[in-house]
Design an enzyme around this catalytic site. Structure first.
Site, PDB file in Angstrom:
ATOM      1  N   HIS A  57      -4.095  -4.529   3.584  1.00  0.00           N
ATOM      2  CA  HIS A  57      -5.355  -3.892   3.194  1.00  0.00           C
ATOM      3  C   HIS A  57      -5.927  -4.591   1.946  1.00  0.00           C
ATOM      4  O   HIS A  57      -7.105  -4.962   1.916  1.00  0.00           O
ATOM      5  CB  HIS A  57      -5.068  -2.403   2.937  1.00  0.00           C
ATOM      6  N   GLU A  58      -5.083  -4.791   0.951  1.00  0.00           N
ATOM      7  CA  GLU A  58      -5.540  -5.444  -0.286  1.00  0.00           C
ATOM      8  C   GLU A  58      -5.916  -6.899  -0.028  1.00  0.00           C
ATOM      9  O   GLU A  58      -6.854  -7.423  -0.629  1.00  0.00           O
ATOM     10  CB  GLU A  58      -4.456  -5.368  -1.375  1.00  0.00           C
ATOM     11  N   ASP A 169     -11.880   2.973  -2.552  1.00  0.00           N
ATOM     12  CA  ASP A 169     -12.873   2.119  -1.887  1.00  0.00           C
ATOM     13  C   ASP A 169     -14.174   2.870  -1.631  1.00  0.00           C
ATOM     14  O   ASP A 169     -15.265   2.321  -1.780  1.00  0.00           O
ATOM     15  CB  ASP A 169     -12.318   1.597  -0.563  1.00  0.00           C
TER      16      ASP A 169
HETATM   17 ZN    ZN Z   1      -8.821  -0.602  -0.683  1.00  0.00          ZN
END
Ligand code: ZN
Length: 362
Positions: A57-58, A169
């Site tokens: 994800h990062e 996010d």
């Molecule tokens: Zn994120």
């Protein structure tokens, strides 16, 4: 990042584990091992999968950030998740896509795993049983892991995107949208305040249901929301000021001197400053910071106690763009035509920001 250990480097990004992550990981696995050997192995695999997804994800945030020519220094894994250390630039459109990329990856990955599971077994529903997946005896077969991946990705994607709270996010997406209609600093403040309010609620809920973990996450996120909003504010103040305008002349100290001889001069000769560039043969080799000297250092050579944390910037550099250097360096050397033209210290920047915040109304 302090207290972090690099495990590998990918696309030029250093992937690091924070010490609290390592301890947390070991503690959970250890507790599971106390239960039984297979429980220990299972919890290790479970956590490994979980944090591998967090890492991916990062990485998705980071890859999009690099495409927009943002600098990505590192990705650090914490017990509460990952954080990509991306340079903050005022570019709402880029930030929108960078923030969106992480959750988008999770949703796409969740769908792929779901489709695979659907194609592989008519009994796919059984492998998506939430209680079973997150129970003690979850299934580690291929199908079981697919079911796990569907849920983990779905939860991570949703939590990150649909909580409109900075620094999640969703909060960043919100700031990017708000920044189209107002000043970037104001947009950050609003997103940060929404974040802080939601984390207070999260803490209260954690308290009500007696979940210490939730309370802890809420507290950490609250402070993260606060510090990023401050950082953006400080950078907005500094914008437009050049490094060269603020640089100071500092007395350079010969690395071959003995520390106690320098300390004696401190009050009378060196204007009560605490930070000095250390030179050997006209080249700067480090920083003498009086705050970091121990009594036993007094007999040593200056060059042996000099800290190596300094950075070099161009005198034309905008202070808002080099502000991060002051967070990790005692001293910033300002260069003009490859020559040292002066120095910037953390104190000088701090005082300057205080001054600007009083007199420069935004
Ligand atoms: Zn994120």
């Amino acid at each position: 990042m302090a207290n972090s250990y690099r495990i590998f480097k990918v696309f030029g990004i250093s992937v690091e584990l924070h010490i609290t992550f390592i301890l947390f990981f070991m503690l959970l696995v250890f507790i599971a091992f106390l239960n039984s050997f297979s429980a220990g192995v299972r919890s290790f695999i479970f956590l490994f999968i979980l944090f591998f997804i967090v890492l991916l994800h990062e990485l998705c945030h980071s890859i999009v950030a690099i495409r927009y020519e943002f600098k990505v220094n590192s990705i650090t894994l914490y017990p509460i998740g990952g954080a990509a250390n991306v340079e903050i630039k005022e570019n709402p459109k880029a930030e929108f896509f960078i923030s969106f990329a992480g959750p988008l990856f999770n949703f796409v990955f969740a769908w792929i795993c779901f489709i695979l599971l659907f194609l592989l077994t008519p009994d796919y529903g059984a492998y998506l049983n939430y209680d079973k997946i997150f129970g003690v005896d979850f299934d580690l077969s291929l199908l079981g892991v697919l079911g796990l991946l569907v849920w983990v990705n779905f939860i991570l994607g949703s939590f990150n995107l649909f909580v409109p709270a900075f620094p999640m996010d969703g909060g960043r997406v919100l700031r990017a949208v708000l920044a189209n209609y107002m000043d970037y600093v104001k947009a950050t403040k609003i997103a940060s305040n929404i974040g802080k309010i939601s984390f207070v609620f999260m803490g209260i809920i954690g308290f009500m249901i007696g979940n210490i973990f939730l309370i802890l996450i809420a507290v950490l996120l609250f402070f993260a929301a606060d510090s990023e909003s401050r950082l953006v504010e400080v950078k907005a103040y500094l914008k437009g000021s050049k490094a060269g305008e603020l640089s100071l002349k500092l007395n350079e100290i010969d690395g071959n001197l003995i520390v106690k001889d320098v300390s004696l001069m401190r009050d009378s000769f060196l204007q009560n400053r605490k930070i000095f560039p250390v030179v050997l043969n006209n080249t700067i080799i480090g920083v003498l910071n009086l705050d970091y000297l121990n009594p036993e250092d007094s007999e040593k050579y200056v060059k042996d106690v000099a800290r190596k944390n300094f950075a070099v910037v161009n005198s034309e550099a905008d202070l808002s763009e080099i502000f991060e250097y002051f967070l990790s360096n005692d001293l910033v050397i300002v260069a003009k035509n490859n020559m040292v033209s002066g120095y910037l210290t953390q104190d000088a920047i701090k005082n300057y920001v205080d001054y600007l915040s009083k007199f420069k109304k935004r």
